[in-house]
Design an enzyme around this catalytic site. Structure first.
Site, PDB file in Angstrom:
ATOM      1  N   SER A 252     -19.881  83.171 -48.930  1.00 42.86           N
ATOM      2  CA  SER A 252     -21.479  81.958 -49.585  1.00 42.86           C
ATOM      3  C   SER A 252     -22.025  82.199 -47.931  1.00 42.86           C
ATOM      4  CB  SER A 252     -20.451  80.675 -48.701  1.00 42.86           C
ATOM      5  OG  SER A 252     -21.539  80.124 -49.395  1.00 42.86           O
TER       6      SER A 252
ATOM      7  N   ASP B 257     -22.652  81.875 -60.893  1.00 37.32           N
ATOM      8  CA  ASP B 257     -22.799  81.191 -59.574  1.00 37.32           C
ATOM      9  C   ASP B 257     -23.418  80.013 -58.920  1.00 37.32           C
ATOM     10  OD1 ASP B 257     -22.219  80.468 -56.978  1.00 37.32           O
ATOM     11  OD2 ASP B 257     -21.982  82.195 -55.791  1.00 37.32           O
TER      12      ASP B 257
ATOM     13  N   HIS C 273     -17.389  79.943 -57.758  1.00 41.17           N
ATOM     14  CA  HIS C 273     -18.130  80.746 -56.417  1.00 41.17           C
ATOM     15  C   HIS C 273     -16.902  81.141 -55.232  1.00 41.17           C
ATOM     16  CE1 HIS C 273     -20.633  80.249 -52.692  1.00 41.17           C
ATOM     17  NE2 HIS C 273     -20.229  79.617 -51.883  1.00 41.17           N
TER      18      HIS C 273
END
Length: 454
Positions: free
Chosen positions: A159, A376, A405
């Protein structure tokens, strides 16, 4: 796992000036194979501690490949056990809060004043706030490399950690051996535009959750079509806006459901809590809200989340721009929009000026493995395609139809085996022509509430 501290400059332009301390962890290589060197890890956030991730990933790579590396976790500057910490006034997310959706001037004033007070409370150490950018953290990575005595490091980032990897590889490509980036931030969009992109993506992805609930209507009894389930969600949201159940109001309820658009592994427990709430038992949904808001209710985590994003890149100076953009987005994509706006609104009042983000350049990075699920919501798939374009020696593994995610090294053997092959010998899938993934894997299957006993 062993821990250590490393002193680094607060401001790398003044290396002999004020120093700060980073907290590091290490899981040393434990195989009989030659040591492949250190691999640094970052779980995202920004603001998340990385100390425990080193041990987690060392054990998760299939085939024992993780035992060939020294896994290095660290708490980024301002975070966790690193010193000094960033602190702001606690309670920004204490419940019940007034509705995220500013349907009146009073509500709008409430949230703007709340964001302004929070931002001002963070300004006790302005020199620290000026040097909490992603570029500063990338330079910390280089300090860690030098302290380890390694000519090159590898990196694994999730991320926000993908953006940290992009920045490090732009600044120090010759010191990077291998890089795995899961759920890629689009570097063109940091950070105001990225949050608007999230609003659109979350609204799309939550529909897949609603569809799953409808498909299992015989278990949950919350609606037999996606439209019925969505209607029920917004009906309950409105009811809690008018009549909160203790600390559980509409905002807390909305925050709990955000987890369904992040991780499909939450679907069963969340839906069971929803059904219990519909039967007059709110305790389970309150627990879902507490779990969902933990990163935001933790004073230090949320403080650093804002400190990094507010300093990394410019934000609109006029509130009228925020108002216009979020009203437009809310009309088409109501699920996340205003909650997301208020999470980031302290950046409108931040007490140190933002910098300009660096231009990401992956041409000199010799290899990278990118991973993303195509639905996502937190880091939309377009970001992974853009990073693939910027890194001509990278490869992208896509999971078509996946809604989770940052889920690599979590049991999908198709994905995880490709990661293991890359970390073991640098093996990558063949690069395909065009703006697309180089390899695909099926995402993990959606939960089956009947089989799981619901």
């Amino acid at each position: 796992m062993r821990c250590a501290q490393l002193r680094v400059p607060l401001n790398y332009a003044r290396p002999h000036g004020r120093q700060i301390t980073l907290e590091l962890s290490r899981v040393s290589h434990a195989s009989g194979h030659p040591d492949k060197g250190p691999i640094l890890v970052n779980p995202g956030g920004p603001g998340a501690s990385g100390l425990g991730l080193a041990a987690q990933l060392a054990a998760a790579v299939p085939g024992g490949v993780g035992r060939d590396y020294d896994w290095i976790g660290w708490d980024p500057r301002g975070v966790g056990a690193s010193r000094p910490q960033v602190h702001c006034t606690a309670g920004y997310f204490a419940g019940p809060r007034r509705s995220y959706v500013p349907t009146s001037h009073r509500l709008l004033h409430y949230w703007k004043a709340r964001a302004r007070r929070y931002a001002y409370s963070c300004g006790r150490d302005k020199p620290l706030l000026r040097h909490l950018t992603t570029v500063d953290s990338a330079r910390d990575m280089e300090s860690i490399r030098r302290a380890l005595g390694a000519s090159k490091i590898s990196f694994y980032g999730y991320s926000y950690g993908s953006y940290l990897g992009q920045v490090y590889s732009t600044l120090y490509p010759r010191h990077l051996k291998r890089m795995v980036l899961d759920s890629n931030v689009d570097p063109r969009r940091v950070w105001y535009d990225a949050n608007l992109d999230q609003d659109r993506a979350f609204d799309r992805t939550i529909a897949y959750y609603f569809r799953w609930v409808a498909r299992h209507h015989d278990v949950w009894h919350l609606g037999s079509t996606t439209k019925h389930v969505r209607h029920r969600y917004y009906h309950d949201l409105g009811r809690l806006r008018r009549h909160p159940r203790g600390q559980l109001g509409s905002d807390e309820y909305a925050d709990a459901f955000q987890q369904a658009a992040y991780y499909q592994s939450t679907w069963e427990t969340l839906t069971a809590a929803w059904r219990a709430l519909d039967h007059g038992r709110p305790a389970a949904m309150r627990q879902q809200w507490i779990a969902a808001d933990r990163p935001y209710s933790a004073n230090n985590d949320f403080a650093v989340y804002n400190a990094v994003q507010c300093a990394d890149a410019p934000w609109p100076k006029r509130w009228s721009t925020w108002q216009r953009d979020n009203e437009r987005m809310y009309r088409a994509h109501p699920f996340l929009t205003w909650g997301n706006a208020w999470i980031n609104a302290p950046c409108h009042y931040w007490l140190v000026p933002p910098r300009r983000p660096i231009t990401i350049n992956g041409k000199h990075t010799r290899s990278a493995l990118l991973i993303d699920e195509t639905l996502d919501a937190a880091t939309p798939y377009e970001g992974s395609l853009e990073v693939r374009r910027l890194y001509p020696h990278s490869r992208l593994i896509a999971e078509p139809g996946g809604t989770t995610h940052a889920d690599s090294l979590n049991g999908d053997r198709c994905v995880d085996d490709k990661i293991a092959a890359y970390l073991k010998s640098g093996t990558l899938p063949k690069r395909r022509a065009g703006n697309r993934a180089d390899a695909t894997c099926r995402p993990l299957p959606q939960p089956n509430p009947k089989a799981d006993g619901y």
